[in-house]
Design an enzyme around this catalytic site. Structure first.
Site, mmCIF file in Angstrom:
data_model
loop_
_atom_site.group_PDB
_atom_site.id
_atom_site.type_symbol
_atom_site.label_atom_id
_atom_site.label_comp_id
_atom_site.label_asym_id
_atom_site.label_seq_id
_atom_site.Cartn_x
_atom_site.Cartn_y
_atom_site.Cartn_z
ATOM 1 N N ASN A 47 0.845 -1.202 0.000
ATOM 2 C CA ASN A 47 0.000 0.000 0.000
ATOM 3 C C ASN A 47 0.879 1.251 0.000
ATOM 4 O O ASN A 47 1.965 1.276 0.598
ATOM 5 C CB ASN A 47 -0.999 0.000 1.155
ATOM 6 C CG ASN A 47 -0.411 -0.236 2.523
ATOM 7 O OD1 ASN A 47 0.641 -0.862 2.664
ATOM 8 N ND2 ASN A 47 -1.069 0.260 3.544
ATOM 9 N N ILE A 48 0.387 2.266 -0.695
ATOM 10 C CA ILE A 48 1.128 3.517 -0.866
ATOM 11 C C ILE A 48 0.167 4.661 -0.541
ATOM 12 O O ILE A 48 -0.776 4.914 -1.291
ATOM 13 C CB ILE A 48 1.647 3.643 -2.321
ATOM 14 C CG1 ILE A 48 2.498 2.411 -2.702
ATOM 15 C CG2 ILE A 48 2.447 4.937 -2.497
ATOM 16 C CD1 ILE A 48 2.767 2.269 -4.193
ATOM 17 N N GLU A 49 0.402 5.302 0.610
ATOM 18 C CA GLU A 49 -0.540 6.325 1.071
ATOM 19 C C GLU A 49 -0.187 7.707 0.529
ATOM 20 O O GLU A 49 0.876 7.910 -0.082
ATOM 21 C CB GLU A 49 -0.574 6.313 2.605
ATOM 22 C CG GLU A 49 -1.069 4.962 3.110
ATOM 23 C CD GLU A 49 -1.320 4.905 4.610
ATOM 24 O OE1 GLU A 49 -0.842 5.789 5.341
ATOM 25 O OE2 GLU A 49 -2.013 3.960 5.036
ATOM 26 N N CYS A 58 -4.073 0.701 -2.583
ATOM 27 C CA CYS A 58 -3.976 -0.527 -1.782
ATOM 28 C C CYS A 58 -2.928 -1.476 -2.367
ATOM 29 O O CYS A 58 -2.615 -1.425 -3.562
ATOM 30 C CB CYS A 58 -5.311 -1.255 -1.768
ATOM 31 S SG CYS A 58 -6.618 -0.406 -0.874
ATOM 32 N N GLU A 60 -3.186 -4.644 -3.016
ATOM 33 C CA GLU A 60 -3.726 -5.537 -4.051
ATOM 34 C C GLU A 60 -3.734 -4.847 -5.412
ATOM 35 O O GLU A 60 -3.361 -5.420 -6.431
ATOM 36 C CB GLU A 60 -5.163 -5.951 -3.715
ATOM 37 C CG GLU A 60 -5.314 -6.685 -2.401
ATOM 38 C CD GLU A 60 -5.601 -5.734 -1.230
ATOM 39 O OE1 GLU A 60 -4.932 -4.682 -1.121
ATOM 40 O OE2 GLU A 60 -6.484 -6.057 -0.424
ATOM 41 N N CYS A 96 -10.443 -4.624 0.287
ATOM 42 C CA CYS A 96 -11.505 -3.611 0.312
ATOM 43 C C CYS A 96 -12.395 -3.768 -0.929
ATOM 44 O O CYS A 96 -12.053 -4.481 -1.883
ATOM 45 C CB CYS A 96 -10.907 -2.209 0.376
ATOM 46 S SG CYS A 96 -10.305 -1.591 -1.205
ATOM 47 N N CYS A 99 -10.769 -2.908 -4.339
ATOM 48 C CA CYS A 99 -9.851 -3.955 -4.825
ATOM 49 C C CYS A 99 -10.622 -5.175 -5.325
ATOM 50 O O CYS A 99 -10.242 -5.796 -6.311
ATOM 51 C CB CYS A 99 -8.866 -4.344 -3.724
ATOM 52 S SG CYS A 99 -7.632 -3.044 -3.429
HETATM 53 N N1 THU Z 1 -5.395 -1.160 2.440
HETATM 54 C C1 THU Z 1 -4.883 -2.036 1.511
HETATM 55 O O1 THU Z 1 -3.716 -1.935 1.131
HETATM 56 N N2 THU Z 1 -5.692 -3.000 1.037
HETATM 57 C C2 THU Z 1 -7.005 -3.165 1.381
HETATM 58 O O2 THU Z 1 -7.690 -3.997 0.805
HETATM 59 C C3 THU Z 1 -7.564 -2.355 2.466
HETATM 60 C C4 THU Z 1 -6.747 -1.209 2.928
HETATM 61 C C5 THU Z 1 -4.521 -0.097 2.955
HETATM 62 C C6 THU Z 1 -4.910 1.291 2.546
HETATM 63 C C7 THU Z 1 -4.297 2.125 3.644
HETATM 64 O O3 THU Z 1 -2.963 2.421 3.308
HETATM 65 C C8 THU Z 1 -4.287 1.216 4.866
HETATM 66 O O4 THU Z 1 -4.540 -0.101 4.374
HETATM 67 C C9 THU Z 1 -5.317 1.566 5.909
HETATM 68 O O5 THU Z 1 -6.566 1.660 5.346
#
Ligand code: THU
Length: 141
Positions: A47-49, A58, A60, A96, A99
């Protein structure tokens, strides 16, 4: 049809390792994914915020977009794990809704989704189980 056995342990290991590249200054929650193509190649993702939150990607989708951008179109399985930064997962990180919809675009109902706590502890689902009655290209064809 490719009947090669799914290398579950390798996928789990790679998903766990992918978490170390997560960029999570806002949530502190790292997610790793390892996506297996029908041909047996594995693409990883983290994941890359983003400070604006919305552009966050996300793990995935990172894995899917890496693979699709390199010409892959056929997928078999994805392993996913998530938890607090620098800690082993404490619970299962189910994908999520966004995804799941991206999976729906490129995968059949029997695509396997493995949610992971550790090498020994994981659950296996199909896409149809996690996204029943999903909206896909066939609906509007
Ligand atoms: N996140 C994912 O990488 N995949 C998901 O299916 C759900 C959420 C990440 C997004 C964010 O960086 C962190 O989890 C918290 O929501």
């Amino acid at each position: 049809m490719n009947r090669r056995v799914i290398p579950i342990k390798e996928l789990i290991q790679k998903a766990l390792e992918a978490r170390k590249f997560s960029y999570v200054p806002y949530s502190g929650y790292t997610v790793g994914a390892a996506l297996l193509t029908e041909e047996g190649k594995i693409y990883t993702g983290c994941n890359i915020e983003n400070a604006a939150y919305g552009p966050t990607n996300c793990a995935e989708r990172t894995a899917f977009f890496k693979a699709v951008s390199e010409g892959e179109r056929s997928f078999k399985t994805i392993a996913i794990c998530g938890g607090k930064k620098d800690k082993m997962p404490e619970s299962y990180a189910y994908p999520c809704g966004v995804c799941r919809q991206v999976m729906k675009e490129f995968c059949k109902d029997d695509f396997r989704i493995i949610v992971v706590k550790s090498l020994e502890e994981y659950e296996v689902y199909t896409l149809a189980e996690l996204l029943p009655h999903g909206f896909g290209g066939e609906t509007i064809a």
